[in-house]
Design an enzyme around this catalytic site. Structure first.
Site, short mmCIF file in Angstrom:
data_model
loop_
_atom_site.label_atom_id
_atom_site.label_comp_id
_atom_site.label_asym_id
_atom_site.label_seq_id
_atom_site.Cartn_x
_atom_site.Cartn_y
_atom_site.Cartn_z
N PHE A 166 49.43 -7.72 34.74
CA PHE A 166 50.51 -7.08 35.49
C PHE A 166 50.24 -5.60 35.66
CE2 PHE A 166 55.22 -6.16 36.07
CZ PHE A 166 55.33 -6.89 37.26
N GLY A 167 48.98 -5.31 36.02
CA GLY A 167 48.63 -3.95 36.38
C GLY A 167 48.91 -3.71 37.86
N ILE A 169 47.35 -4.55 40.68
CA ILE A 169 47.23 -5.69 41.59
C ILE A 169 48.34 -6.70 41.32
CG2 ILE A 169 45.77 -7.61 42.31
CD1 ILE A 169 43.34 -5.84 41.59
N ALA A 249 40.42 -12.40 40.15
CA ALA A 249 40.12 -11.40 39.11
C ALA A 249 38.65 -11.53 38.69
CB ALA A 249 41.06 -11.57 37.92
N ARG A 250 38.39 -12.28 37.64
CA ARG A 250 37.03 -12.56 37.17
C ARG A 250 37.00 -13.98 36.64
NH1 ARG A 250 35.44 -9.23 39.84
NH2 ARG A 250 34.23 -7.36 39.39
N GLU A 278 27.35 -15.87 40.71
CA GLU A 278 27.51 -15.38 42.08
C GLU A 278 26.17 -14.89 42.60
OE1 GLU A 278 30.65 -12.48 42.23
OE2 GLU A 278 32.20 -13.93 41.67
N HIS A 297 33.92 -13.97 47.02
CA HIS A 297 34.19 -12.69 46.35
C HIS A 297 34.40 -11.58 47.39
CE1 HIS A 297 33.47 -10.33 42.38
NE2 HIS A 297 34.44 -9.79 43.09
#
Length: 330
Positions: A166-167, A169, A249-250, A278, A297
Site C-alpha cells: 500500500f505504497g 502504486i 510488482a515482482r 524475463e 513487463h
C-alpha cells in the site's frame, strides 16, 4: 543501430554509457542531457539488446552506466567492475537487477528511481483487471477474425479488491477502485494510517484472510529480502473460485512455481506483467493457460513515467560526479 554522443570532444570528462534504451524513452532522455553539461559526456546506443557480451562492450571505458531493461549479472559485474563506478538503474526493484551487496563491497554506487511510474503501473494493473472482468481484448481478437460471439462479463461495482502493498502504486489503485465503487482491503508491513483513512480502506493483518475475502487480489510489493517468497501455496489456496489475481510488482514475491500450479487448477484467473524469468520462455506453461492474460513487463511504460525516470537517472549521475547524493540504493 546508431549512437548518440554528447560533448564528444571533451575527453577530460568521464563517460556515461547507456547501452540499452527503449525507443519511446529516447526523446525524454535526450531532453535531460543538459543536466550533465560540463559534468560528463554521454554515449547512447539506440537499439535494444540483452546480449551480455554486447552490453559489456558498450560499457567499455564508462565510469557510469545507466541500466535500462537488463540485469547486471554477477558475471557482468566482474567484467566491468574495474572501471564502472556508478550504476543508475531506471526501473523498479533495483535489488533484483543489480547485486547491491557486491556493488557496495566493490565501492560502486547504485542509484534507483522513486515514484516515477505510480500512475502508469496502477493503470496497467486496472487494465489487466478490466480485461479479465470484461474480456474486451479477447472479444476484439475474435471479432477481427469473424463472427459475432460475445462473452459474459463481471461487474466491479461492490466487489472487494485486496491490495498487497500500500505504497504509492497501491494507493493509486485504491483511488481508481473507489471510482468503481469497490471495497478495499489492504495489507502492508507498515501501513500509512492517513492513507488508509482517506481511501476508506480496511487493513487486514493476515494474508490468508485477505486472500479469502477478496474478489480481486493485486500485488504492489517491492522485492526486498523480507518480501521474497512472501506469498506461499497456502495463501493462494485461500483464493475463492472466480478470483482475479494480478501481479504488476515482482514475480519473486511469490514462491517459485506455486502461482502456475494454482492457475493450472483453472478456477481463478490472473493478469501478469512480471515473471520469474524475463523474457518469459516460449515454452513456459503460463503461455498455454486460457485463464491468464500476459503482458511483457510493460506496466511502467508510459510517457509521464518516461519523463520522470529519465530525469531521475540523469540527476543521479550528475550528483555522483559532483560529489553529491541522489537516490542512492546501496
Amino acid at each position: 543501430m546508431s549512437i548518440i554522443e554528447t560533448q564528444r570532444e571533451r575527453t577530460d570528462l568521464p563517460l556515461v554509457a547507456v547501452p540499452n534504451i527503449v525507443d519511446s524513452m529516447l526523446e525524454p532522455f535526450t531532453s535531460t542531457l543538459d543536466l550533465l553539461h560540463d559534468i560528463a559526456r554521454v554515449r547512447i546506443y539506440t537499439d535494444f539488446t540483452l546480449d551480455e557480451d554486447t552490453l559489456v562492450e558498450r560499457m567499455d571505458g564508462a565510469k557510469a552506466v545507466i541500466v535500462i531493461g537488463f540485469h547486471v549479472s554477477d558475471a557482468m559485474l566482474d567484467r566491468v567492475g574495474d572501471h564502472v563506478e556508478c550504476f543508475a538503474f531506471g526501473g523498479t526493484g533495483v535489488a533484483s537487477y543489480i547485486n547491491l551487496i557486491a556493488t557496495r563491497e566493490r565501492g560502486i554506487r547504485v542509484c534507483n528511481v522513486v515514484h516515477y511510474g505510480n500512475g502508469a503501473v496502477a493503470e496497467h494493473a486496472v487494465a489487466l483487471i478490466m480485461e479479465l472482468a470484461r474480456r474486451t481484448g479477447r472479444m476484439d481478437a475474435a471479432m477481427h477474425i469473424g463472427g459475432w460471439h460475445g462473452e459474459d462479463g463481471t461487474s466491479l461495482e461492490n466487489k472487494t479488491i485486496a491490495l498487497v502493498g500500500f505504497g504509492g502504486i497501491g494507493q493509486h489503485v485504491a483511488r481508481i477502485a473507489r471510482g468503481f465503487g469497490m471495497h478495499i482491503l489492504v495489507w502492508n508491513s507498515h501501513l500509512d494510517a492517513q492513507a488508509v483513512h482517506d481511501l476508506e480502506a480496511t487493513p487486514v493483518d493476515d494474508l490468508g484472510e485477505l486472500f479469502e475475502r477478496a474478489d480481486i487480489v493485486s500485488l504492489h510489493l517491492p522485492l526486498l529480502a523480507d518480501t521474497a517468497g512472501l506469498i506461499t501455496p497456502e495463501h493462494l489456496n485461500h483464493l475463492r473460485p472466480g478470483t482475479i489475481f494480478v501481479n504488476t510488482a515482482r514475480a519473486e514475491v511469490i514462491q517459485p512455481g506455486v502461482l502456475t500450479s494454482r492457475l493450472q487448477r483453472g478456477d481463478i484467473s490472473a493478469g501478469l506483467d512480471v515473471f520469474d524469468a524475463e523474457p518469459l520462455p516460449d515454452d513456459d506453461p503460463l503461455r498455454t493457460l486460457p485463464n491468464v492474460v500476459l503482458t511483457p513487463h510493460v506496466a511502467w511504460r508510459a510517457e509521464a513515467a518516461y519523463a520522470s525516470l529519465t530525469k531521475q537517472v540523469t540527476q543521479s549521475i550528475a550528483a555522483y560526479f559532483t560529489g553529491e547524493s541522489f537516490n542512492v540504493a546501496n
